[in-house]
Design a protein around this motif. Structure first.
Motif, PDB file in Angstrom:
ATOM      1  N   PHE A  91       0.815  -1.208   0.000  1.00  0.00           N
ATOM      2  CA  PHE A  91       0.000   0.000   0.000  1.00  0.00           C
ATOM      3  C   PHE A  91       0.853   1.265   0.000  1.00  0.00           C
ATOM      4  O   PHE A  91       0.627   2.182  -0.786  1.00  0.00           O
ATOM      5  CB  PHE A  91      -0.949   0.015   1.200  1.00  0.00           C
ATOM      6  N   PHE A  92       1.836   1.321   0.911  1.00  0.00           N
ATOM      7  CA  PHE A  92       2.622   2.537   1.069  1.00  0.00           C
ATOM      8  C   PHE A  92       3.866   2.570   0.185  1.00  0.00           C
ATOM      9  O   PHE A  92       4.483   3.609   0.026  1.00  0.00           O
ATOM     10  CB  PHE A  92       3.045   2.722   2.533  1.00  0.00           C
ATOM     11  N   GLY A  93       4.276   1.434  -0.354  1.00  0.00           N
ATOM     12  CA  GLY A  93       5.459   1.397  -1.206  1.00  0.00           C
ATOM     13  C   GLY A  93       6.757   1.209  -0.445  1.00  0.00           C
ATOM     14  O   GLY A  93       7.810   1.623  -0.906  1.00  0.00           O
ATOM     15  N   GLY A  94       6.700   0.611   0.723  1.00  0.00           N
ATOM     16  CA  GLY A  94       7.903   0.382   1.524  1.00  0.00           C
ATOM     17  C   GLY A  94       8.116   1.490   2.539  1.00  0.00           C
ATOM     18  O   GLY A  94       7.508   2.558   2.477  1.00  0.00           O
ATOM     19  N   VAL A  95       9.015   1.224   3.475  1.00  0.00           N
ATOM     20  CA  VAL A  95       9.230   2.153   4.584  1.00  0.00           C
ATOM     21  C   VAL A  95       9.795   3.489   4.114  1.00  0.00           C
ATOM     22  O   VAL A  95       9.398   4.548   4.616  1.00  0.00           O
ATOM     23  CB  VAL A  95      10.123   1.511   5.682  1.00  0.00           C
ATOM     24  N   GLY A  96      10.692   3.474   3.147  1.00  0.00           N
ATOM     25  CA  GLY A  96      11.269   4.729   2.645  1.00  0.00           C
ATOM     26  C   GLY A  96      10.227   5.624   2.005  1.00  0.00           C
ATOM     27  O   GLY A  96      10.138   6.821   2.298  1.00  0.00           O
ATOM     28  N   ALA A  97       9.429   5.047   1.121  1.00  0.00           N
ATOM     29  CA  ALA A  97       8.365   5.807   0.460  1.00  0.00           C
ATOM     30  C   ALA A  97       7.321   6.270   1.473  1.00  0.00           C
ATOM     31  O   ALA A  97       6.804   7.390   1.376  1.00  0.00           O
ATOM     32  CB  ALA A  97       7.713   4.959  -0.625  1.00  0.00           C
ATOM     33  N   PHE A  98       7.037   5.424   2.446  1.00  0.00           N
ATOM     34  CA  PHE A  98       6.077   5.801   3.491  1.00  0.00           C
ATOM     35  C   PHE A  98       6.557   7.039   4.234  1.00  0.00           C
ATOM     36  O   PHE A  98       5.805   8.003   4.414  1.00  0.00           O
ATOM     37  CB  PHE A  98       5.864   4.637   4.473  1.00  0.00           C
ATOM     38  N   LYS A  99       7.815   7.029   4.677  1.00  0.00           N
ATOM     39  CA  LYS A  99       8.343   8.163   5.442  1.00  0.00           C
ATOM     40  C   LYS A  99       8.424   9.432   4.595  1.00  0.00           C
ATOM     41  O   LYS A  99       8.109  10.521   5.070  1.00  0.00           O
ATOM     42  CB  LYS A  99       9.723   7.819   5.999  1.00  0.00           C
ATOM     43  N   ARG A 100       8.871   9.290   3.333  1.00  0.00           N
ATOM     44  CA  ARG A 100       9.020  10.462   2.459  1.00  0.00           C
ATOM     45  C   ARG A 100       7.688  11.082   2.063  1.00  0.00           C
ATOM     46  O   ARG A 100       7.569  12.297   1.936  1.00  0.00           O
ATOM     47  CB  ARG A 100       9.764  10.076   1.172  1.00  0.00           C
ATOM     48  N   ASN A 101       6.708  10.248   1.842  1.00  0.00           N
ATOM     49  CA  ASN A 101       5.441  10.740   1.299  1.00  0.00           C
ATOM     50  C   ASN A 101       4.348  10.834   2.353  1.00  0.00           C
ATOM     51  O   ASN A 101       3.931  11.915   2.744  1.00  0.00           O
ATOM     52  CB  ASN A 101       4.983   9.849   0.137  1.00  0.00           C
TER      53      ASN A 101
END
Length: 112
Positions: A91-101
Motif C-alpha cells: 500500500f505505502f510502497g515500503g518504509v522509505g516511500a512511506f516516510k518520504r510521502n
C-alpha cells in the motif's frame, strides 16, 4: 466482540450516561463488526439512546481525517518495530516511500 464492547460500556456506564444521545458511526464494511457495535450499544444503553441512521461517511469528514491520521501514525509505529508486513509495503510502497510521502505530509499538518 459484542461481549467485550458491552463489558467496556458497562464499566464506563457513568461516562456514557452523561450524554443525551450516542451515535454509532460505522460504514458497514464488516457485518459482524456492525452487529457487535449496534448490539452492544443497544443492549447496554437501551434502544432509545442509540441513534441509527443510514449515512455516507462523506458526511463525517472530521472522522475520516482522524481515521486517516491514526492509520498513518499506526503504520509509523509498525514500521518502527518491524511489524509492518507485506500489506503495508504494497500500500505505502515500503518504509522509505512511506516516510518520504505519507508520514511527512501527515506530520506537516500536526497542530502543536
Amino acid at each position: 466482540m459484542e461481549r467485550d464492547i458491552e463489558t467496556f460500556m458497562s464499566d464506563s456506564l457513568d461516562f456514557f450516561q452523561t450524554f443525551d444521545d450516542m451515535k454509532v458511526c460505522y460504514d458497514g464494511g464488516q457485518s459482524i463488526v456492525e452487529r457487535a457495535l449496534y448490539g452492544a450499544a443497544g443492549g447496554i444503553l437501551s434502544r432509545n439512546v442509540v441513534v441509527r441512521r443510514k449515512t455516507a461517511m462523506s458526511v463525517y469528514r472530521l472522522e475520516q481525517v482522524a481515521d486517516y491520521l491514526c492509520t498513518i501514525e499506526l503504520a509509523a509505529v509498525k514500521y518502527a518495530v518491524h511489524e509492518d508486513g507485506e500489506t503495508y509495503d504494497k500500500f505505502f510502497g515500503g518504509v522509505g516511500a512511506f516516510k518520504r510521502n505519507w508520514l511527512k505530509q501527515a506530520r506537516r499538518k500536526r497542530m502543536n
